[in-house]
Scaffold this active site. Structure first.
Site, PDB file in Angstrom:
ATOM      1  CG  ASP A   1      41.812  17.408 119.348  1.00  0.00           C
ATOM      2  OD1 ASP A   1      41.601  17.916 120.464  1.00  0.00           O
ATOM      3  OD2 ASP A   1      41.620  16.196 119.119  1.00  0.00           O
TER       4      ASP A   1
ATOM      5  CG  ASP B   1      37.770  13.105 124.229  1.00  0.00           C
ATOM      6  OD1 ASP B   1      37.714  14.332 124.049  1.00  0.00           O
ATOM      7  OD2 ASP B   1      38.544  12.355 123.619  1.00  0.00           O
TER       8      ASP B   1
HETATM    9  C1  GLA Z   1      40.667  14.242 121.188  1.00  0.00           C
HETATM   10  C2  GLA Z   1      39.292  14.815 120.877  1.00  0.00           C
HETATM   11  C3  GLA Z   1      38.391  13.697 120.377  1.00  0.00           C
HETATM   12  C4  GLA Z   1      38.995  13.065 119.137  1.00  0.00           C
HETATM   13  C5  GLA Z   1      40.397  12.564 119.435  1.00  0.00           C
HETATM   14  C6  GLA Z   1      41.117  12.119 118.178  1.00  0.00           C
HETATM   15  O1  GLA Z   1      40.625  13.342 122.257  1.00  0.00           O
HETATM   16  O2  GLA Z   1      38.754  15.422 122.006  1.00  0.00           O
HETATM   17  O3  GLA Z   1      37.096  14.187 120.086  1.00  0.00           O
HETATM   18  O4  GLA Z   1      39.013  14.010 118.091  1.00  0.00           O
HETATM   19  O5  GLA Z   1      41.196  13.582 120.035  1.00  0.00           O
HETATM   20  O6  GLA Z   1      42.434  11.721 118.416  1.00  0.00           O
END
Ligand code: GLA
Length: 388
Positions: free
Chosen positions: A148, A203
């Site tokens: 991430d 997301d």
């Molecule tokens: C980010 C990523 C998500 C998930 C969250 C976890 O938002 O884009 O897919 O992995 O972190 O905290």
């Protein structure tokens, strides 16, 4: 002399520089399950074991899903030597035992970390520990790492991910490397040599549409952001429009079928994010439709693109290894609509006779010239193959 020349030439070909990450994995888009979309931080070894069991018993494994990935929150700290420490209350047997269990089911095991100092949920990130973490992951038996982009401060995107990519390579274990920097640094332009898949957007949310600024994206907002990225994907290196929400409750079955179809048309990684232990039949039928999955996994690896649009009606298509095309007739509108695909939009001459098969109805529609049309329900797709 002649045969020597051929040998010499083929050697030159083999030794030519590779233009994609050469770790041998994800030659077709990875398929699996990840904890985040349904469970967030509520992860434990008990749940992961049950989920691995369910991948097998639900038919997901037979359909091709094999990676079981724990997202954020499995990690709590680093020990005095800097080793990453898993949450001992939630994972009392430790990560090696859990990976062994997942492997014993004929599945592969994945973990999540972050290129910055902290993960998005504030757990320890990988910054400064890349080689140590990669060695640890390899020792545990990790097959997939999602990485991430939270708490990255002034770090450079491409070099941060290249560092972890090298660390994984040095670990000696083939590990799928999933870049999760949300498209911030246009990873499609540089990540081909670095990772096997890269998120292209922020997301996903379990919604058909959400155009409110600053919030997670609905399916159609993500789709629009894939436009123009198709040429960057191919075997071993895929655009990732984020994980699946199929079965999580925020959309209708029609919408989930469309979401799943479009991800397959896009050659997207198929990472389910629902509770497989209690999956209703209609959810399972969507996630395990082998004819639709075959489009996603087509060996040519050419991502589909939008070839026609008129208001809320769209046609998306991708070429297949056998010379045919996969076509999605997509209706984003609020009432049913007839949508037509022209052969010329598929790169075929209009006079060509081609067989059409409906992949959700699982029925042959016959041979057509020039075009094919179908009535498509609101927020739905009709997905077909067109084969000359
Ligand atoms: C980010 C990523 C998500 C998930 C969250 C976890 O938002 O884009 O897919 O992995 O972190 O905290």
């Amino acid at each position: 002399m002649h045969s020597r020349l051929v040998v010499a030439l083929s050697f030159v070909c083999v030794a030519a520089p590779v233009f994609a990450l050469d770790n041998g994995v994800a030659r077709t888009p990875p398929m699996g399950w990840n904890s985040w979309n349904k469970f967030g931080c509520n992860v434990s070894e008990k749940m992961i074991r049950e989920m691995a069991d369910a991948v097998v018993t639900s038919g997901m494994k037979d359909a091709g899903y094999n990676y079981v990935v724990i997202d954020d929150c499995w990690q709590v700290s680093r020990d005095p030597e800097g080793n990453i420490v898993a949450d001992a209350e939630r994972f009392p047997s430790g990560m090696k035992a859990l990976a062994d269990y997942v492997h014993s089911k004929g599945l592969k095991f994945g973990l999540y970390s972050d290129a910055g100092t902290k993960t998005c949920q504030g757990r320890p990130g990988g910054r400064g520990y890349e080689y140590q973490d990669a060695r640890q992951y390899a020792a545990w038996g990790v097959d997939y790492l999602k990485y991430d982009w939270c708490s990255h401060s002034t770090q450079d995107g491409p070099s941060s991910y290249a560092l972890m990519s090298d660390a994984l390579k040095q670990s000696g274990r083939p590990i799928v490397f999933s870049l999760c920097e949300w498209g911030s640094n246009k990873p499609w332009l540089w990540a081909r040599d670095v990772g096997n898949l890269w998120r292209t957007t922020g997301d996903i949310q379990d919604k058909w549409s959400n155009d409110k600024k600053g919030q997670s994206l609905g399916v159609v907002q993500i789709l629009d952001l894939q436009d123009g990225l198709a040429s960057y994907a191919g075997p071993g290196h895929w655009n990732d429009p984020d994980m699946l929400e199929v079965g999580n409750g925020g959309m209708t079955s029609e919408e989930y079928r469309a979401h799943f179809s479009m991800w397959c048309l896009l050659a997207a990684p198929l990472i389910a994010g629902n509770d497989l232990r209690s999956m209703p039949a209609d959810t399972r039928d969507i996630l395990t439709n082998k004819e639709v999955i075959a489009i996603d996994q087509d060996s040519l690896g050419m991502e589909g693109r939008r070839v026609w649009r008129n208001g809320d009606t769209e046609v998306w298509a991708r070429p297949l290894a056998d010379g045919g095309r996969a076509v999605a007739l997509l209706n984003r509108g609020s009432s049913a609509a007839t949508i037509e695909v022209q052969w010329t939009d598929l790169g075929y001459p209009g006079h060509l006779s081609a067989k059409v098969r409906d992949l959700w109805a699982k029925q042959d529609r016959g041979a057509f010239t020039k075009s094919f049309s179908a009535v498509v329900p609101s927020h739905g797709v009709v997905m077909v193959t067109v084969k000359p």
